[in-house]
Design an enzyme around this catalytic site. Structure first.
Site, PDB file in Angstrom:
ATOM      1  N   SER A 142       0.839  -1.189   0.000  1.00  0.00           N
ATOM      2  CA  SER A 142       0.000   0.000   0.000  1.00  0.00           C
ATOM      3  C   SER A 142       0.875   1.239   0.000  1.00  0.00           C
ATOM      4  CB  SER A 142      -0.895   0.008   1.243  1.00  0.00           C
ATOM      5  OG  SER A 142      -1.532   1.260   1.426  1.00  0.00           O
ATOM      6  N   TYR A 155      -2.166  -0.509  10.820  1.00  0.00           N
ATOM      7  CA  TYR A 155      -2.070  -0.972   9.438  1.00  0.00           C
ATOM      8  C   TYR A 155      -0.853  -0.373   8.741  1.00  0.00           C
ATOM      9  CZ  TYR A 155      -3.384  -1.749   4.553  1.00  0.00           C
ATOM     10  OH  TYR A 155      -3.398  -2.113   3.230  1.00  0.00           O
TER      11      TYR A 155
END
Length: 338
Positions: A142, A155
């Protein structure tokens, strides 16, 4: 001549979202796909889609945070289908909340899934690929693994860890002159069902930060990366590229910008759909809409294509075309001067 063997692919997090879209794309290529996730309803639906699209499916319910379960998946995959060609680590878990409101147990759980799950998958894959000296591991990363944002500290930390871990493994493979490859696909905001399932303490419905892309954009990048794993990483979407470079060039300014904007852009005015606990410790089978497919609730504002991702997949062709165009321009200028 022997018939061409179908590609054998393991996908974690395959019951929904990006993993589900990737399974569909591989199925259209006739691949044999091992579908891994906790949610059995989503896995069964994904398997039906794979078979209908021309692939073969093997359902393997497992929690990727448990190394023994992941090892069992790899054993079952090779016993049923044969040698694994591609292993895609795509399992996901997070908590939307300020760091001070996330418990130690929640933080550990996100890390176990979003980081240790990738470590476990990579270990199981390499244990089989290294002796054969072939195979590819794709880490679904990501932009948040390069540039962290508020409300997703667990995260972001896990995705940063995946980048560091993968770089270390890559250099070890280079040291031993292995033909096994590992690459990372850095994704932008993607419209997946997870935003209706995550554990959240926000006042509104959790939302990906715009611009938002459909899961099929991510799936195309993942399948391409698996077939062309020589690059260290693939950046999907202009927003990913811009975020990473902005962080490198002006990190302090980006800190202030995110502090001012990112709390509001990560939630809508709608009330959260999922129970307060979300699917962090409980499979999505226990939540409403257990087979949500690949898409989340942001279809109306999500992009089905990314010109930047398409250019990235064909970087060599684009570079050659640009070089040819520049050469033609130089020749044209010279001819005008004569």
């Amino acid at each position: 001549m022997e018939p061409t063997r179908s590609e054998i692919v393991v996908i974690t997090g395959a019951s929904a979202g990006v993993g589900r879209a990737t399974a569909r794309l591989y199925a259209r290529r006739g691949a044999w796909i091992v579908l891994v996730a906790r949610g059995r309803d989503g896995l069964r639906a994904a398997a039906e889609e794979v078979e209908a699209l021309g692939g073969r499916a093997l359902v393997q319910p497992a929690d990727v945070s448990d190394a023994r379960q992941v090892e069992a998946v790899a054993e079952a995959a090779e016993e049923a289908f044969g040698p694994i060609d591609v292993w895609v680590n795509c399992a996901f878990a997070t908590v939307f909340a300020p760091f001070a409101e996330i418990t130690a147990e929640e933080y550990a759980r996100v890390t176990d899934v979003a980081y240790h799950g990738f470590v476990n998958g990579t270990r199981a894959a390499l244990a089989r690929m290294l002796p054969r000296d072939r195979g590819t591991v794709v880490q679904v990363g990501s932009a948040l693994g390069e540039r962290a944002i508020p409300l997703q500290s667990a995260y972001c930390g896990a995705k940063h860890a995946v980048n560091g871990f993968t770089s270390a493994v890559r250099t070890e493979l280079l040291h031993r002159h292995s033909r096994v490859r590992v690459t990372v696909v850095q994704l932008p905001a993607v419209n997946t069902p997870q935003f209706s399932w995550v554990r959240s303490r926000l006042r509104g419905h959790p939302s990906p930060v715009p611009p938002i892309y459909q899961p099929e954009v991510a799936a195309r990048a993942i399948v391409h990366a698996a077939g062309h794993p020589g690059r260290k990483q693939y950046l999907v979407g202009a927003a990913t590229w811009a975020t990473i470079w902005a962080n490198r060039l002006a990190p302090a300014a980006l800190d202030r910008y995110l502090a001012r904007t990112a709390f509001d852009t990560q939630q809508t005015d709608a009330r959260p759909e999922s129970p307060p606990g979300g699917n962090l410790f409980t499979p999505s089978d226990d939540l409403p809409g257990t087979d949500a497919g690949a898409h989340g609730v942001f279809d109306t504002c999500s992009h089905p294509h990314s010109w930047h991702a398409a250019l990235s997949r064909h970087r060599g062709t684009v570079t050659a075309a640009a070089t040819a165009a520049a050469g033609a321009a130089v020749l044209a200028v010279r001819s005008l001067r004569r």
